[in-house]
Design an enzyme around this catalytic site. Structure first.
Site, PDB file in Angstrom:
ATOM      1  N   LYS A 116      -3.645  13.358  13.035  1.00 34.06           N
ATOM      2  CA  LYS A 116      -4.332  14.586  13.416  1.00 34.06           C
ATOM      3  C   LYS A 116      -5.074  15.245  12.258  1.00 34.06           C
ATOM      4  O   LYS A 116      -6.186  15.753  12.429  1.00 34.06           O
ATOM      5  CB  LYS A 116      -3.337  15.572  14.025  1.00 34.06           C
ATOM      6  CG  LYS A 116      -2.813  15.165  15.400  1.00 34.06           C
ATOM      7  CD  LYS A 116      -1.853  16.210  15.946  1.00 34.06           C
ATOM      8  CE  LYS A 116      -1.486  15.933  17.398  1.00 34.06           C
ATOM      9  NZ  LYS A 116      -0.797  14.665  17.586  1.00 34.06           N
ATOM     10  N   GLU A 200      -1.904  25.158  12.535  1.00 33.45           N
ATOM     11  CA  GLU A 200      -3.068  25.652  13.268  1.00 33.45           C
ATOM     12  C   GLU A 200      -2.820  27.069  13.752  1.00 33.45           C
ATOM     13  O   GLU A 200      -1.673  27.463  14.005  1.00 33.45           O
ATOM     14  CB  GLU A 200      -3.351  24.772  14.498  1.00 33.45           C
ATOM     15  CG  GLU A 200      -3.873  23.395  14.202  1.00 33.45           C
ATOM     16  CD  GLU A 200      -4.144  22.623  15.478  1.00 33.45           C
ATOM     17  OE1 GLU A 200      -3.707  23.077  16.565  1.00 33.45           O
ATOM     18  OE2 GLU A 200      -4.784  21.564  15.408  1.00 33.45           O
ATOM     19  N   HIS A 235       4.041  20.595  27.322  1.00 34.47           N
ATOM     20  CA  HIS A 235       2.925  19.838  26.754  1.00 34.47           C
ATOM     21  C   HIS A 235       2.597  18.573  27.555  1.00 34.47           C
ATOM     22  O   HIS A 235       1.789  17.755  27.103  1.00 34.47           O
ATOM     23  CB  HIS A 235       3.183  19.472  25.288  1.00 34.47           C
ATOM     24  CG  HIS A 235       3.478  20.647  24.418  1.00 34.47           C
ATOM     25  ND1 HIS A 235       2.530  21.599  24.101  1.00 34.47           N
ATOM     26  CD2 HIS A 235       4.635  21.048  23.811  1.00 34.47           C
ATOM     27  CE1 HIS A 235       3.078  22.527  23.328  1.00 34.47           C
ATOM     28  NE2 HIS A 235       4.348  22.219  23.145  1.00 34.47           N
ATOM     29  N   ARG A 297      -8.272   5.709  24.385  1.00 34.54           N
ATOM     30  CA  ARG A 297      -7.874   4.871  25.515  1.00 34.54           C
ATOM     31  C   ARG A 297      -8.331   5.538  26.796  1.00 34.54           C
ATOM     32  O   ARG A 297      -8.907   6.628  26.783  1.00 34.54           O
ATOM     33  CB  ARG A 297      -6.353   4.717  25.539  1.00 34.54           C
ATOM     34  CG  ARG A 297      -5.639   6.074  25.535  1.00 34.54           C
ATOM     35  CD  ARG A 297      -4.164   5.957  25.798  1.00 34.54           C
ATOM     36  NE  ARG A 297      -3.435   7.191  25.514  1.00 34.54           N
ATOM     37  CZ  ARG A 297      -3.379   8.252  26.306  1.00 34.54           C
ATOM     38  NH1 ARG A 297      -4.057   8.255  27.441  1.00 34.54           N
ATOM     39  NH2 ARG A 297      -2.678   9.325  25.966  1.00 34.54           N
TER      40      ARG A 297
END
Length: 615
Positions: A116, A200, A235, A297
């Site tokens: 990430k 973040e 999530h 993907r």
């Protein structure tokens, strides 16, 4: 065009790929584990190869066994589907090195987007907006705490190698940062072998917006518009839709253009998804939508994009992998209608979404105009404890968002599955939530209102009364009782609980002992009443049954022992989790059928408690 294709996956995505391959005249090869020997994808493929034991780490995740199956069958190409090895750059390279066609992006593209922090730096360089945060190499706890303070609370700590909701912690106060960081690092190290994190800014009204992108080997990259996946539980996406509600043309152009820049930055080929997080507190605005990550993907939710564009994305994948140019230019693609997809799982929302395992004795999907079912099971198939418990993806297309929503609701309400429990009723209630109806869902909705959504409505008296007539002999309904006053009601068993139902109608010439009642996506069993609670299906009678196949790892009581309500009786290990079973009321252990170490099947009687002071 590729002539033969091995699908390195299972379940609904393997079946989905096989359907398109057969339409294109491509020979298909399935792979399967011990648990999947009778699976639908094995039945649909032209050829199937056994690759190992049931656990995925010993079968579907063993790249060398996949390659050996390809060599054995003469397959030219390998399609990884999603999950398993689909984003494994080393496996992708091994496929290419073996002289086979990899139906996916270049290994270098997978690697570039795999971490990430590195991906965000790459996106910043490409002019793609990213969430404010810290991506530095200094991982000292004090330094990270200082950076969090600069960003401003609340913040999100995320493992750089994370995924699937793991390695992620929300921190709302500075004094909680140290404990959250330590917890996040432990989970990241255990799950990914990498405890590095990034920080973040946490968005208070977050919406999950993603853009489907496609590239080819000729330098062409297009987008196929956006999806909204904001309705999530822990999530994990629950219901997805396309396009995103509240997305105006200018914002769509800005976000989709950023997604194309992101794909070009990694020289992308094949299907990919650029995921964004949006601050929805003031509606969708281009300057409040930031890059989050890229999935290299095909996505689980790709059918909603197919529905609104009229394109087959698996066909696009196969054509691009064969060296062809993209089937359409950007100016030839357009949005037509609105689509929604619900993920129908074998799980019980009333028990914390505990997976529900066993045979699908009844499997009937609701259908309507614009409806589509993508599934990897059939009536009589087993829901295995070894894999993701998805039963199907239920998709509906309409000319408007509300039409798509209502059609999806109809399909879910008319779904009947037994004895495996599902989340269908939960999905129906989610579709009817005022925020979802208004198109203002954020990712925290289920966290706030999940308890209400998980509580299914009881069956209506009308449905129960009609079902009861199938259990009663014709001629005995009007209340006849030998040497007793007439009665207009009678006791029955509803999923093991005693219910008193009105006697209406004529009854049946050939009554049955039990029948199913289906309503609003929920299915119950109504049976004739019996007095013996020892063989009931409910802890309400004192019968403690195994909720799924598993292993008894601890027994805390002995036969004849007095117990109190809520007292721990035993611990069952199943689906890699420990489940504690407790006494439903004060009483005595009348029967104990298991010992520690025993393997048990679903609904096996484990313990029976007799009430201490029955009325």
């Amino acid at each position: 065009m590729i002539r033969s294709l091995l699908i390195a996956n299972r379940g609904e995505i393997a079946c989905r790929i096989i359907r398109t391959a057969h339409r294109l005249g491509i020979r298909t090869v399935a792979v399967y584990s011990d648990a999947d020997a009778r699976a639908l994808h094995v039945r649909l493929a032209d050829e199937a190869v056994h690759i190992g034991p049931a656990p995925a780490r010993e079968s579907y995740l063993v790249g060398q066994r996949i390659l050996a199956a390809a060599r054995q069958t003469g397959a030219e190409a390998i399609h990884p589907g999603y999950g398993f090895l689909s984003e494994n750059a080393e496996f992708a390279q091994a496929v290419i090195d073996a002289g086979l066609v990899w139906v996916g992006p270049k290994p270098a593209s997978i690697t570039a987007m795999g971490l990430k922090d590195a991906a965000k730096k790459l996106m910043q360089a490409a002019g793609v907006p990213t969430t404010p945060g810290y991506l530095g190499e200094i991982q000292d706890a004090d330094h990270l705490a200082a950076e969090a303070g600069k960003i401003g609370y609340p913040v999100l700590i995320k493992a750089v190698a994370g995924g699937g909701g793991k390695g992620m912690r929300l921190v709302e106060r500075a004094e909680d940062f140290a404990d959250a960081l330590a917890s996040c690092r432990r989970e990241a190290a255990a799950s990914f072998g990498n405890d590095h994190v990034l920080i973040e800014k946490y968005i208070l009204s977050p919406r999950h917006i993603e853009v489907q992108v496609f590239g080819d080997s000729h330098g062409n990259v297009v987008h196929l518009f956006e999806r909204d996946c904001s309705l999530q539980r822990r999530h994990q996406k629950v219901i997805e839709e396309a396009p995103a509600p509240g997305m105006d043309a200018a914002t769509r152009e800005a976000v989709c253009a950023a997604a194309v820049r992101a794909a070009r930055a990694v020289d992308y080929e094949g299907a990919g998804t650029i995921e964004f997080i949006a601050d929805g507190s003031e509606g969708l605005r281009a300057d409040r939508i930031w890059f989050m990550e890229m999935n290299t993907r095909l996505q689980v939710e790709h059918p909603v994009t197919e529905a609104i564009t009229g394109q087959d994305l698996v066909e696009w994948q196969l054509r691009v992998a064969s060296g062809e140019a993209l089937p359409m230019r950007q100016d030839e693609l357009a949005i037509q209608g609105w689509a929604m997809e619900a993920r129908l799982y074998a799980e019980d929302p009333t028990k914390g979404f505990l997976p529900s395992i066993g045979q699908l004795e009844v499997l009937r999907f609701g259908m309507t105009d614009g409806g589509r079912i993508d599934t990897g099971v059939y009536e009589g198939a087993e829901v295995s404890p070894f894999y993701d418990p998805m039963i199907a993806k239920v998709i509906a297309l309409g000319t408007t968002r509300d039409m798509a929503r209502q059609r999806l609701g109809t399909m879910l309400r008319e779904t009947a599955i037994w004895p495996v429990k599902t989340n269908a009723a939960f999905l129906v209630k989610a579709l009817e939530h005022p925020d979802f109806v208004a198109g203002t869902v954020d990712t925290g909705l289920i966290g706030r209102d999940g308890a209400d959504l998980a509580a299914p409505p009881p069956p209506s008296e009308r449905a129960l009364a009609g079902a009861a007539m199938k259990l009663v002999q014709r001629g005995l309904v009007p209340g006849f009782r030998l040497n007793a006053a007439p009665r207009r009601t009678a006791p029955f068993r509803l999923d093991g609980e005693t219910v008193e139902l009105p006697l209406t109608g004529e009854g049946s010439e050939a009554p049955v002992a039990a029948t199913l009642v289906s309503e609003n996506g929920q299915t119950w069993q109504l049976a004739t009443w019996r007095r013996d609670g020892a063989h009931g299906a409910s802890a309400g009678d004192g019968a403690i049954l195994a909720p799924m196949p598993g292993k008894v790892i601890a027994v805390e009581v002995t036969a004849g022992q007095a117990v109190s309500k809520g007292q721990k009786l035993l611990t069952l290990e199943a689906m890699k989790m420990e489940h504690t079973l407790t006494a439903p009321f004060d009483g005595v252990v009348a029967e104990l059928t298991v010992t520690a170490g025993a393997q048990v099947q679903v609904e096996a009687l484990l313990v029976r408690i007799d009430e201490a002071n029955p009325d």
